[in-house]
Design a protein around this motif. Structure first.
Motif, short mmCIF file in Angstrom:
data_model
loop_
_atom_site.label_atom_id
_atom_site.label_comp_id
_atom_site.label_asym_id
_atom_site.label_seq_id
_atom_site.Cartn_x
_atom_site.Cartn_y
_atom_site.Cartn_z
N VAL A 15 29.54 28.18 32.09
CA VAL A 15 30.32 27.54 31.03
C VAL A 15 31.30 28.54 30.42
O VAL A 15 32.45 28.20 30.11
CB VAL A 15 29.39 26.94 29.96
N ALA A 16 30.86 29.78 30.24
CA ALA A 16 31.75 30.80 29.68
C ALA A 16 32.95 31.05 30.59
O ALA A 16 34.08 31.21 30.12
CB ALA A 16 30.98 32.10 29.47
N ILE A 17 32.73 31.06 31.90
CA ILE A 17 33.84 31.23 32.85
C ILE A 17 34.78 30.04 32.76
O ILE A 17 36.01 30.19 32.73
CB ILE A 17 33.31 31.39 34.28
N ALA A 18 34.21 28.83 32.71
CA ALA A 18 35.04 27.62 32.63
C ALA A 18 35.87 27.60 31.36
O ALA A 18 37.03 27.20 31.36
CB ALA A 18 34.15 26.38 32.71
N ASP A 19 35.28 28.05 30.25
CA ASP A 19 35.98 28.03 28.97
C ASP A 19 37.08 29.07 28.89
O ASP A 19 38.11 28.87 28.24
CB ASP A 19 34.99 28.26 27.82
N HIS A 20 36.88 30.22 29.53
CA HIS A 20 37.81 31.33 29.35
C HIS A 20 38.63 31.65 30.60
O HIS A 20 39.52 32.49 30.56
CB HIS A 20 37.04 32.58 28.90
N GLY A 21 38.34 30.97 31.73
CA GLY A 21 39.17 31.11 32.92
C GLY A 21 39.13 32.47 33.57
O GLY A 21 40.02 32.80 34.35
N PHE A 23 36.22 35.76 34.93
CA PHE A 23 34.89 36.37 35.01
C PHE A 23 34.77 37.51 34.01
O PHE A 23 33.72 37.73 33.42
CB PHE A 23 34.64 36.88 36.43
N THR A 24 35.87 38.25 33.83
CA THR A 24 35.83 39.41 32.93
C THR A 24 35.60 38.97 31.49
O THR A 24 34.74 39.51 30.79
CB THR A 24 37.15 40.20 33.02
N ARG A 25 36.38 37.98 31.02
CA ARG A 25 36.21 37.51 29.64
C ARG A 25 34.85 36.85 29.46
O ARG A 25 34.22 37.00 28.41
CB ARG A 25 37.34 36.55 29.27
N ALA A 26 34.40 36.12 30.47
CA ALA A 26 33.08 35.49 30.37
C ALA A 26 31.98 36.52 30.26
O ALA A 26 31.01 36.34 29.53
CB ALA A 26 32.85 34.59 31.58
N ALA A 27 32.11 37.63 31.00
CA ALA A 27 31.10 38.69 30.95
C ALA A 27 30.97 39.24 29.54
O ALA A 27 29.86 39.53 29.07
CB ALA A 27 31.47 39.80 31.93
N ASN A 28 32.10 39.37 28.83
CA ASN A 28 32.05 39.85 27.45
C ASN A 28 31.34 38.85 26.55
O ASN A 28 30.60 39.24 25.64
CB ASN A 28 33.47 40.09 26.93
N ILE A 29 31.56 37.57 26.80
CA ILE A 29 30.95 36.54 25.96
C ILE A 29 29.43 36.51 26.12
O ILE A 29 28.69 36.38 25.14
CB ILE A 29 31.53 35.15 26.31
N VAL A 30 28.94 36.64 27.35
CA VAL A 30 27.50 36.53 27.61
C VAL A 30 26.81 37.89 27.62
O VAL A 30 25.62 37.99 27.95
CB VAL A 30 27.22 35.78 28.93
N ASN A 31 27.57 38.94 27.28
CA ASN A 31 27.02 40.30 27.19
C ASN A 31 26.41 40.79 28.50
O ASN A 31 25.30 41.33 28.55
CB ASN A 31 25.97 40.39 26.06
N ARG A 32 27.15 40.58 29.59
CA ARG A 32 26.76 41.09 30.90
C ARG A 32 27.95 41.80 31.52
O ARG A 32 29.09 41.65 31.06
CB ARG A 32 26.30 39.94 31.82
N GLU A 55 37.89 28.05 42.27
CA GLU A 55 39.03 28.40 43.10
C GLU A 55 39.71 29.61 42.47
O GLU A 55 40.11 29.54 41.30
CB GLU A 55 40.02 27.22 43.19
N ARG A 56 39.78 30.71 43.18
CA ARG A 56 40.36 31.93 42.63
C ARG A 56 41.88 31.84 42.63
O ARG A 56 42.48 31.45 43.63
CB ARG A 56 39.93 33.16 43.43
N GLU A 57 42.48 32.19 41.50
CA GLU A 57 43.94 32.19 41.37
C GLU A 57 44.35 33.51 40.72
O GLU A 57 44.37 33.62 39.50
CB GLU A 57 44.41 31.02 40.52
N GLY A 58 44.69 34.51 41.54
CA GLY A 58 45.02 35.82 41.00
C GLY A 58 43.81 36.41 40.29
O GLY A 58 42.72 36.50 40.86
N ARG A 59 44.00 36.75 39.02
CA ARG A 59 42.88 37.30 38.24
C ARG A 59 42.06 36.22 37.56
O ARG A 59 41.01 36.51 37.00
CB ARG A 59 43.43 38.26 37.19
N GLY A 60 42.55 34.98 37.60
CA GLY A 60 41.84 33.91 36.94
C GLY A 60 41.15 32.99 37.93
O GLY A 60 41.26 33.17 39.15
N VAL A 61 40.43 32.01 37.42
CA VAL A 61 39.74 31.05 38.27
C VAL A 61 39.92 29.65 37.69
O VAL A 61 40.10 29.47 36.49
CB VAL A 61 38.23 31.36 38.38
N GLN A 62 39.89 28.66 38.58
CA GLN A 62 39.90 27.26 38.20
C GLN A 62 38.67 26.59 38.80
O GLN A 62 38.16 27.03 39.84
CB GLN A 62 41.17 26.57 38.73
#
Length: 283
Positions: A15-21, A23-32, A55-62
């Motif tokens: 969910v964190a990845i989906a919300d923030h698009g 993996f890096t930002r999601a990792a910060n949110i879930v403290n991993r 689906e990977r798009e550059g540095r982001g994901v969809q």
């Protein structure tokens, strides 16, 4: 037929990845770490669901179609899990908690959050103070504050990021006026400063036609077709239309909505409400 179970931590990271698009930002949110989150998603895609979710798009994901389907279920599962734990672990909590928030969020987010909290903890008294973000940050008597910050200047816990947009009543042509009539919060609100600075930079004449600390007052003025406003996208009502570059208006920055906890007044009651606020802003 038995099915494999899905670890809630996998869903939380998903969910964190989906919300923030990202993996890096999601990792910060879930403290991993980013690598840990990547391994979680690999396990979820390849071992548990056996379906591609991103689906990977550059540095982001969809999200893929399967990912979009899972997202709805994931939010519901995490919401129910949170309600089970908060309701059963401390079913008899009593006390009081003081929340500070701009009234932007009172109409859009707080009704559902406070209704769920009141149902689970009917003996807890909730006191809500509505003031602009810059005033809330100066107060020391609040347990929790929901405030708006500029991206890169977040404090506390990030709840969500949103676009800041121009809006007028449907069917109007106020964007063609010169100078542009604006309905904005009172001086001191940095959202007002953002709007004015953007217009100054684009050399677009404007005037503050209406000013108020009350969102409901501003929205009444805008709905009546008297002025244009700039607000968070989520609070734009169906009777208004969003304006942009095609109307000759400059693009506005995104905003960050954050939750600030007062370290001097933490308690099980306060933390439980904080958890429900975090969940409520994700819905």
């Amino acid at each position: 037929m038995s099915h494999p179970s899905i670890d809630s931590e996998l869903l939380r990271s998903f969910v964190a990845i989906a919300d923030h698009g990202s993996f890096t930002r999601a990792a910060n949110i879930v403290n991993r770490t980013q690598s840990a989150v990547s391994m979680q998603m690999k396990r979820l895609e390849e071992d548990v669901l056996k379906r591609p979710l991103f689906e990977r798009e550059g540095r982001g994901v969809q999200l893929t179609a399967e990912g979009q389907l899972l997202l709805g279920y994931a939010r519901r599962i995490l919401k129910l899990q949170g309600e089970v734990f908060t309701s059963l672990r401390q079913p008899h909590m009593v006390g009081a908690v003081r929340i500070g928030t701009p009234d932007d969020y009172v109409m859009r987010f707080l009704p559902g959050i406070l209704a769920r909290f009141s149902q689970a903890y009917p003996l807890v008294q909730v006191e809500v103070h509505c003031e602009p973000s810059y005033q809330l940050l100066q107060r020391q008597d609040l347990d929790l504050s929901i405030v708006t910050r500029q991206p890169g200047d977040e404090i506390g816990q990030l709840l969500r990021q949103e676009r800041f947009v121009w809006a007028q009543a449907r069917g109007q042509d106020l964007y063609e006026r010169n100078p542009l009539p604006l309905a904005m919060f009172s001086a001191g609100c940095f959202c007002r400063a953002w709007a004015c600075n953007a217009l100054d930079a684009s050399e677009r004449p404007y005037r503050i036609a209406y000013s108020s600390p009350s969102l409901s007052a501003l929205m009444a003025v805008v709905s009546a077709g008297l002025a244009i406003t700039a607000q968070l996208e989520s609070i734009i009502t169906p009777d208004l239309e969003i304006l942009g570059n095609r109307h000759g208006l400059p693009e506005l920055p995104a905003t960050s909505i954050v939750l600030v906890r007062n370290p001097a007044s933490q308690s099980p009651v306060t933390e439980t409400l904080a958890e429900q606020i975090v969940e409520g802003f994700r819905l």
